[in-house]
Write a protein that holds these residues in place. Structure first.
Motif, PDB file in Angstrom:
ATOM      1  N   SER A 277       6.030 -60.983  26.210  1.00  0.00           N
ATOM      2  CA  SER A 277       7.094 -61.796  25.629  1.00  0.00           C
ATOM      3  C   SER A 277       7.986 -62.430  26.691  1.00  0.00           C
ATOM      4  CB  SER A 277       7.964 -60.943  24.699  1.00  0.00           C
ATOM      5  OG  SER A 277       8.693 -59.983  25.449  1.00  0.00           O
ATOM      6  N   GLN A 278       8.606 -63.525  26.309  1.00  0.00           N
ATOM      7  CA  GLN A 278       9.597 -64.141  27.191  1.00  0.00           C
ATOM      8  C   GLN A 278      10.780 -63.198  27.395  1.00  0.00           C
ATOM      9  OE1 GLN A 278      10.674 -68.048  25.753  1.00  0.00           O
ATOM     10  NE2 GLN A 278       8.543 -68.652  25.423  1.00  0.00           N
ATOM     11  N   TRP A 279      11.069 -62.404  26.380  1.00  0.00           N
ATOM     12  CA  TRP A 279      12.175 -61.436  26.468  1.00  0.00           C
ATOM     13  C   TRP A 279      11.968 -60.470  27.628  1.00  0.00           C
ATOM     14  CZ3 TRP A 279      11.010 -56.175  25.056  1.00  0.00           C
ATOM     15  CH2 TRP A 279      12.087 -55.308  25.241  1.00  0.00           C
TER      16      TRP A 279
ATOM     17  N   GLU B 180       4.337 -66.369   9.392  1.00  0.00           N
ATOM     18  CA  GLU B 180       5.665 -66.846   9.010  1.00  0.00           C
ATOM     19  C   GLU B 180       5.741 -67.236   7.540  1.00  0.00           C
ATOM     20  OE1 GLU B 180       8.972 -69.968  10.821  1.00  0.00           O
ATOM     21  OE2 GLU B 180       6.836 -70.244  11.210  1.00  0.00           O
TER      22      GLU B 180
ATOM     23  N   ARG C  26       6.584 -62.261  17.464  1.00  0.00           N
ATOM     24  CA  ARG C  26       7.734 -62.892  16.802  1.00  0.00           C
ATOM     25  C   ARG C  26       7.992 -64.269  17.389  1.00  0.00           C
ATOM     26  NH1 ARG C  26      12.822 -64.039  17.072  1.00  0.00           N
ATOM     27  NH2 ARG C  26      12.925 -63.426  19.258  1.00  0.00           N
ATOM     28  N   GLU C  27       7.811 -64.409  18.689  1.00  0.00           N
ATOM     29  CA  GLU C  27       7.979 -65.711  19.335  1.00  0.00           C
ATOM     30  C   GLU C  27       6.937 -66.724  18.858  1.00  0.00           C
ATOM     31  OE1 GLU C  27       9.798 -63.811  23.492  1.00  0.00           O
ATOM     32  OE2 GLU C  27       7.789 -64.710  23.451  1.00  0.00           O
ATOM     33  N   GLN C  28       5.828 -66.216  18.301  1.00  0.00           N
ATOM     34  CA  GLN C  28       4.803 -67.096  17.730  1.00  0.00           C
ATOM     35  C   GLN C  28       5.079 -67.406  16.257  1.00  0.00           C
ATOM     36  OE1 GLN C  28       2.835 -67.963  20.308  1.00  0.00           O
ATOM     37  NE2 GLN C  28       4.013 -66.376  21.374  1.00  0.00           N
ATOM     38  N   GLY C  29       6.224 -66.940  15.741  1.00  0.00           N
ATOM     39  CA  GLY C  29       6.606 -67.235  14.373  1.00  0.00           C
ATOM     40  C   GLY C  29       6.262 -66.153  13.369  1.00  0.00           C
TER      41      GLY C  29
ATOM     42  N   ASP D   9       7.582 -55.190  23.365  1.00  0.00           N
ATOM     43  CA  ASP D   9       7.225 -56.421  24.075  1.00  0.00           C
ATOM     44  C   ASP D   9       6.113 -57.154  23.339  1.00  0.00           C
ATOM     45  OD1 ASP D   9       6.933 -58.331  26.223  1.00  0.00           O
ATOM     46  OD2 ASP D   9       5.217 -57.154  26.912  1.00  0.00           O
TER      47      ASP D   9
ATOM     48  N   GLU E 220       7.541 -58.569  20.108  1.00  0.00           N
ATOM     49  CA  GLU E 220       8.444 -59.677  20.392  1.00  0.00           C
ATOM     50  C   GLU E 220       7.640 -60.940  20.707  1.00  0.00           C
ATOM     51  OE1 GLU E 220      11.981 -61.839  20.919  1.00  0.00           O
ATOM     52  OE2 GLU E 220      11.480 -59.979  19.879  1.00  0.00           O
ATOM     53  N   TRP E 221       6.507 -60.760  21.411  1.00  0.00           N
ATOM     54  CA  TRP E 221       5.620 -61.901  21.674  1.00  0.00           C
ATOM     55  C   TRP E 221       5.134 -62.497  20.355  1.00  0.00           C
ATOM     56  CZ3 TRP E 221       0.432 -62.138  20.216  1.00  0.00           C
ATOM     57  CH2 TRP E 221      -0.241 -63.291  20.625  1.00  0.00           C
TER      58      TRP E 221
END
Length: 218
Positions: free
Chosen positions: A101-103, A188, A160-163, A154, A157-158
């Motif tokens: 993830s970016q996080w 999503e 989640r970053e993809q929707g 992580d 979260e990755w």
């Protein structure tokens, strides 16, 4: 396959091969004890199919950060190639980058991620050597459990970053086993996971479930 034949299941196909090479469309991806990067490959494959996923990761220390992506024309080739980042082979031609993830990329250096993954495999309950202080054993286990939770968060979260909507759960009845994390992800378009089966497919159509893993029982 033999068990499916014995129970006369007609809607089950068995495929032997690499997860990254699986190309049959599906709606739900299931994976039990997929080692190392295999868990990330399942999640990537599910997202590529806009499918939900349920993944029970295993052997976090086996995350392969040095593999090259698969080539559709040469799927048997697995030789590593140099990389200046923490990357591993994903679905055909795709790269799995670590941290996922970016996080976490903003918090942990790529070189330290490998150490984090190794620590994540040290949280299992063990019978200690009598010569070792119990506090030392508990500290090691606590450090391992926290590291594993970080790795799994992580991954989610990755997604989640993809929707995706995501959940991190624990498998009940396995309190003395460190690898009880269960990663759930929903596209999503499905805002309420409890209504997943109802909203995923129109009435009268079949739900396509892919069991992607080495230790999945049917």
């Amino acid at each position: 396959r033999e068990r499916a034949e014995e129970t006369k299941l007609k809607n089950l196909n068995a495929i032997h091969g690499k997860i990254e090479e699986f190309e049959t469309p599906f709606d739900v991806g299931l994976a039990l004890h997929t080692c190392g990067s295999a868990s990330d490959s399942v999640m990537q494959l599910a997202i590529d199919n806009e499918a939900a996923f349920m993944v029970s990761p295993c052997c976090i220390g086996k995350v392969n950060v040095n593999a090259r992506p698969l080539d559709p024309e040469d799927s048997n080739s697995s030789a590593p190639q140099p990389s200046n980042g923490q990357k591993s082979a994903g679905h055909f031609g795709e790269i799995l980058e670590y941290p996922r993830s970016q996080w976490l990329q903003g918090l942990v250096t790529r070189s330290n991620y490998t150490l984090l993954a190794r620590y994540a495999d040290q949280g299992e309950v063990q019978y200690p050597d009598p010569s070792v202080e119990m506090t030392e054993v508990l500290d090691k286990q606590n450090r391992g459990l926290k590291s594993k939770t970080t790795v799994e968060v992580d991954r989610l979260e990755w997604a989640r970053e993809q929707g995706y909507d995501v959940l991190l759960l624990k498998m009940a009845g396995m309190e003395d086993y460190a690898k009880t994390d269960l990663l759930l992800g929903f596209p999503e378009t499905i805002r309420n996971p409890s209504n997943f089966l109802e909203k995923l497919e129109p009435e009268g159509t079949e739900l396509r479930v892919a069991s992607l893993g080495f230790e999945v029982g049917v």
